[in-house]
Design an enzyme around this catalytic site. Structure first.
Site, mmCIF file in Angstrom:
data_model
loop_
_atom_site.group_PDB
_atom_site.id
_atom_site.type_symbol
_atom_site.label_atom_id
_atom_site.label_comp_id
_atom_site.label_asym_id
_atom_site.label_seq_id
_atom_site.Cartn_x
_atom_site.Cartn_y
_atom_site.Cartn_z
ATOM 1 N N ASN A 89 0.848 -1.190 0.000
ATOM 2 C CA ASN A 89 0.000 0.000 0.000
ATOM 3 C C ASN A 89 0.884 1.240 0.000
ATOM 4 O O ASN A 89 1.766 1.366 0.845
ATOM 5 C CB ASN A 89 -0.870 0.021 1.251
ATOM 6 C CG ASN A 89 -1.516 -1.311 1.500
ATOM 7 O OD1 ASN A 89 -2.266 -1.807 0.679
ATOM 8 N ND2 ASN A 89 -1.194 -1.925 2.637
ATOM 9 N N HIS A 104 7.813 -1.786 -5.248
ATOM 10 C CA HIS A 104 6.451 -1.609 -5.755
ATOM 11 C C HIS A 104 5.964 -0.160 -5.701
ATOM 12 O O HIS A 104 5.030 0.198 -6.404
ATOM 13 C CB HIS A 104 5.474 -2.397 -4.882
ATOM 14 C CG HIS A 104 5.268 -3.822 -5.294
ATOM 15 N ND1 HIS A 104 5.013 -4.197 -6.581
ATOM 16 C CD2 HIS A 104 5.218 -4.960 -4.567
ATOM 17 C CE1 HIS A 104 4.825 -5.517 -6.621
ATOM 18 N NE2 HIS A 104 4.957 -6.006 -5.410
ATOM 19 N N HIS A 144 11.295 -5.591 -1.554
ATOM 20 C CA HIS A 144 10.258 -5.935 -2.535
ATOM 21 C C HIS A 144 9.105 -4.921 -2.486
ATOM 22 O O HIS A 144 8.702 -4.369 -3.505
ATOM 23 C CB HIS A 144 9.748 -7.347 -2.231
ATOM 24 C CG HIS A 144 8.640 -7.826 -3.107
ATOM 25 N ND1 HIS A 144 8.845 -8.727 -4.118
ATOM 26 C CD2 HIS A 144 7.315 -7.545 -3.128
ATOM 27 C CE1 HIS A 144 7.696 -8.978 -4.731
ATOM 28 N NE2 HIS A 144 6.744 -8.260 -4.139
ATOM 29 N N GLU A 145 8.620 -4.673 -1.289
ATOM 30 C CA GLU A 145 7.468 -3.774 -1.161
ATOM 31 C C GLU A 145 7.842 -2.355 -1.575
ATOM 32 O O GLU A 145 7.055 -1.656 -2.197
ATOM 33 C CB GLU A 145 6.926 -3.787 0.272
ATOM 34 C CG GLU A 145 6.520 -5.169 0.785
ATOM 35 C CD GLU A 145 5.613 -5.951 -0.151
ATOM 36 O OE1 GLU A 145 4.789 -5.325 -0.847
ATOM 37 O OE2 GLU A 145 5.750 -7.190 -0.210
ATOM 38 N N GLU A 192 4.698 -8.215 -9.802
ATOM 39 C CA GLU A 192 5.322 -9.071 -8.802
ATOM 40 C C GLU A 192 6.691 -9.562 -9.238
ATOM 41 O O GLU A 192 7.624 -9.636 -8.442
ATOM 42 C CB GLU A 192 4.410 -10.247 -8.472
ATOM 43 C CG GLU A 192 3.108 -9.831 -7.801
ATOM 44 C CD GLU A 192 3.331 -8.951 -6.568
ATOM 45 O OE1 GLU A 192 4.461 -8.917 -6.042
ATOM 46 O OE2 GLU A 192 2.377 -8.278 -6.151
HETATM 47 ZN ZN LIG Z 1 4.736 -7.852 -4.471
#
Ligand SMILES: [Zn+2]
Length: 908
Positions: free
Chosen positions: A313, A349, A345-346, A368
């Protein structure tokens, strides 16, 4: 291939909302009632109505709608009749008169339940150090659960601005995607605004003690209204709200952005490591992408119950505790890597996914896959000693093992219904996706690839994209046929095995490709596959001429190609650098030359590839098990941890396969292989903690832990078991006095030999664990005992609330993969199937079912098939087919290799 996708997409129309109403802004107000487990809210959706209409459809699920109306610019109101269509997860507003084209605001009042299924708006609870229970309200929207929180246009390309507010207990922390704009105690005059606004639960507030304040709030039921700033334009699946009792670290500022870690009470001391990862990753991505982080602040929030590892988020990333919090002094290398990976990783994003977003869920893989690729790049930049790209071989291996099945799927596939998207969160999306991106990056060169990415993000920021937009951007910067090459990997499942045959004495090599399958040919003769699959394989090779090496690259786009060399080569290695998503096979003679001086000639990742390809060939019957065993002895002197994951992976697989009379051979083989290596690293603990970040020794320790575990379990070395007892005794006295890798290994070894007394002890350790890692370690150890009565107790805990539902399905899986517990666990799962499906988070049921791959007998295979025919798993039928095919592969392997398994393996 891409045409087929387009055609199929047209069929999906009925699942998509019409494009005639486009949302621009949501004013969302929510009032959670945590005690009662309910919430109410209202949403104003400012939208552009493209053509006159008297009906508007949007998404809504499990909400009770109280009222709906439309308001125009001048304040004219038209009330709506509300119809719900639960099957299609929709809400229809029908108006008494026509809404003319233009800007309108839809106003909807609703209420719902805070569920316990870890999706939508749900409850999560924990008990703090003082025994006080706290319950949080948490959101999880991806892929399509924002509609469980508020009526919305819940598709990723309906991007809009969100202005969110919540009314909560005055003592609660409230977090969302944006910083707090203002907050005030309901009914009071005092209002804090702007930058000075802090959570009312500021521990440094000198005027009133914490407990006095909470007591007062509880007495009065005092509420506060928290208003967050507007977000940037973003998709509904990124909306985040967390409300409840949490504590935060002091903000760390990176390139102007404050980063804070939020934890359940008493756990901020476990946030130091992730704070460092986040700081390093944020700064790395700012540089790599060439675009500044798009949010105003970055909160990393650990919650006790979470379905996935974490969720990206924007500005408010939510994690399960073990993916964010740890104690560096006691965490093992793989636990450090896990947190570093998930955090990086987050954050990757925030740009790739949040800023530029897929148009529809068929593009989820790219989100992803790319974030997985970037997590490696960022971690490798931060901790080059960890050799993260070598470790990534294990992830690639996991993708290989699913993608070598008939029941695999293309990376990108048509997504029509929401549940199709839920089925996408798997190893093919993440690990295979990231592997093919790495293959591309290595083939093009890091810088042209990076320039392509930056170009893509700049072109599409705040917008939505198709996969091809990325290929076009990289193509533009690299001048290579990227789209054509990548389509062959994205739109068809599987991967090739390349055969190298020597011609002209080795001056020329003929390279051919065919698709790799685990199922032997006679078992798949009913399916015609090979002829239709052809991959564009970017081959990187090394050829050897005495001491000289020649490196080269060639793109194999047809069935075969030829590599011409200046003179006859001693050997050729086809996956040089080990980044290709393909396997390789050589003639026996060429394999012998290639492995003659294997430790000097090949890098660790190349040895890893060679050995995994041999093991895969043994599994599908291209070579005999004894050939693999013979080759494996050559690696006894191996010192690389990743190569050992293949050797140990094969031992663990064989541990699932062997029958009663064959266990002694396995034990002898395991001993022969691992004991010399373990003796080299030292069996006894040196007593030094080596979990220091970036310490090379932590990686060596990890290998020692892996060897120690096999030696103490399958190889049953009594010396190792004794050492495990000593280590554990020491560990109980002082957590930091034992090497973390060995502490973890000792726990596994002891559970394998453990009795009821030890079981009770481990249950206690699990319950009073002070770090998520320790809790997890002892929880899984409960699945590692061999005594059936004890394993039955473990299974009970998966449904009686002792193990959280975020973990319970994985524990069931572990017992099913334990050769001593598998049949019992299978019976237990069948018996409790309905209950499990009801209480476990939806996406975790297919993952739990992976346990069936351990039920290696023909009778059980039939029973498994029968069960899944009668009990369809809604979101995971493809995953279930893959589990069943893996089981079938194992059953065939076992039958085929019976004669080999029955003799002493050391003779081979
Ligand atoms: Zn992800």
């Amino acid at each position: 291939m891409s045409t087929e996708t387009r055609l199929l997409l047209d069929e999906s129309v009925s699942y998509r909302l019409p494009r005639s109403v486009v949302p621009e802004r949501y004013d969302l107000h929510l009032v959670p009632n945590i005690e009662e487990g309910t919430f109410s809210g209202n949403v104003g959706i400012t939208c552009d109505i493209v053509a006159d209409t008297d009906e508007i459809a949007l998404n809504s699920l499990d909400l009770i709608i109280d009222a709906g109306k439309a308001v125009d610019d001048k304040g004219k109101e038209i009330s709506a009749e509300v119809t719900l269509d639960a099957d299609n997860e929709r809400l229809k507003l029908t108006f008494g008169e026509t809404l003319s084209a233009g800007r309108w605001r839809l106003q909807i009042d609703f209420n719902g339940e805070l569920n316990d299924k870890l999706h939508g708006f749900y409850r999560s609870s924990y008990t703090d150090e003082n025994g006080v229970k706290h319950t949080l309200a948490v959101t999880q929207c991806e892929p399509t659960d924002a509609r469980r929180i508020f009526p919305c246009f819940d598709e990723p390309d309906f991007k809009a601005v969100f202005k969110i507010s919540v009314l909560v207990d005055s003592q609660a922390v409230a977090l969302s995607n944006s910083p707090i704009e203002s907050q005030k105690i309901e009914g009071s005059q005092s209002e804090k605004t702007g930058k000075s606004a802090k959570s009312a639960k500021d521990p440094k507030d000198p005027k009133e003690s914490k407990s006095a304040k909470s007591a007062k709030a509880a007495r009065t039921g005092e509420k506060k209204l928290v208003i967050f700033k507007e977000t940037m334009k973003m998709s509904t699946y990124l909306v985040a709200i967390v409300v409840g009792h949490l504590e935060a670290t002091e903000p760390v500022i990176v390139d102007g952005c404050p980063i804070r870690v939020w934890t359940p009470a008493g756990k901020t001391k476990l946030a130091k490591f992730s704070e460092k990862v986040a700081s390093s990753a944020l700064s790395f991505f700012n540089r790599y992408y060439g675009i500044k982080y798009p949010g105003e602040k970055l909160d990393l929030v650990a919650v006790p119950d979470f379905m996935f590892g974490a969720m990206e988020n924007l500005g408010c990333v939510i994690f399960r505790e073990n993916a964010l919090l740890l104690d560096e002094k006691t965490a093992a290398q793989q636990e450090l890597e896990r947190v570093a990976d998930v955090v990086a990783h987050e954050l990757a994003h925030m740009w790739f996914g949040d800023l530029a977003t897929m148009r529809w869920w068929n593009g989820l893989w790219l989100n992803e896959a790319f974030a997985t690729f970037m997590q490696m790049l960022a971690t490798d930049d931060w901790q080059p000693n960890w050799k993260r790209w070598d470790t990534f071989g294990a992830s690639r291996g996991a993708a290989f093992s699913t993608d070598g099945l008939l029941s695999t799927r293309p990376i990108e596939f048509t997504v029509r219904k929401p549940e199709d998207a839920e089925g996408m969160f798997d190893v093919l999306t993440y690990e295979k996706g990231a592997s093919v991106l790495r293959m591309l990056e290595q083939y093009l060169g890091a810088e042209p690839y990076r320039l392509g990415i930056a170009h893509y993000l700049n072109n599409h920021k705040y917008g939505n994209t198709e996969t091809t937009d990325l290929w076009d951007a990289i193509e533009e910067k690299s001048n290579q046929p990227v789209r054509q090459m990548m389509d062959s990997w994205i739109f068809q499942g599987g991967y090739p095995i390349l055969h190298a045959s020597r011609e002209e004495g080795g001056q020329s090599w003929l390279i051919t490709q065919r698709r790799f399958f685990y199922l032997p040919e006679e078992k798949r003769s009913h399916v015609k596959q090979e002829s239709v699959c052809r991959y564009q394989v970017p081959i990187m090779y090394t050829a050897a001429f005495g001491k000289d090496r020649v490196a080269g690259r060639v793109l194999l786009s047809g069935n075969s190609t030829e590599i011409k060399l200046p003179s006859a080569a001693d050997w050729i290695l086809l996956n040089a650098g080990g980044h290709g998503f393909y396997r390789c096979a050589y003639s026996d003679d060429d394999l012998a030359s290639l492995t003659k001086d294997v430790f000097n000639d090949l890098s660790a990742i190349e040895r890893f590839g060679l050995l995994s390809d041999l093991w895969a060939s043994a599994l599908n019957g291209s070579i005999e098990l004894k050939s693999y065993l013979r080759q494996s002895y050559k690696f006894k002197a191996e010192t690389d941890k990743n190569v050992w994951t293949v050797l140990i992976g094969a031992i663990n697989y064989l541990n699932q396969i062997v029958g009663k009379g064959q266990r002694a051979s396995l034990k002898e083989y395991a001993k022969e292989l691992v004991m010399p290596a373990l003796e080299r690293t030292g069996i006894a603990d040196t007593g030094e903690s080596s979990a220091k970040t970036g310490d090379k020794d932590a990686v060596k320790e990890q290998l020692r832990g892996m060897l120690f575990t096999v030696a103490g379990t399958i190889a049953e070395s009594s010396e190792v078991v004794k050492e495990a007892e000593a280590l554990y005794a020491q560990y109980k006295k002082s957590r930091t006095s034992v090497s973390p890798a060995l502490a973890a290994a000792a726990v596994s070894v002891l559970s394998y030999h453990g009795d009821e007394t030890l079981y009770k002890d481990f249950v206690q350790q699990f319950k009073k664990a002070t770090t998520p890692q320790e809790e997890e370690r002892f929880m899984y150890a409960l699945a590692g005992f061999r005594d059936k009565a004890l394993l039955a107790k473990t299974l009970e805990k998966t449904l009686n609330g002792e193990i959280r539902t975020q973990n319970a399905p994985y524990v069931v899986r572990s017992v099913m993969l334990n050769p001593w517990g598998r049949e019992m666990a299978w019976a237990y799962m069948k018996e409790n199937w309905d209950k499990m499906v009801k209480v476990y988070p939806v996406v975790m049921v297919p993952r739990m079912c992976e346990g069936v791959t351990g039920l290696i007998s023909e009778d059980l295979l039939l029973d498994v098939q029968d069960h899944f025919e009668k009990n369809e798993v809604r979101q995971g039928h493809r995953t279930i087919s893959q589990h069943m095919e893996k089981l079938a592969v194992a059953v065939y392997f076992k039958t085929r290799e019976q004669h080999t398994l029955e003799r002493s393996w050391l003779k081979y």
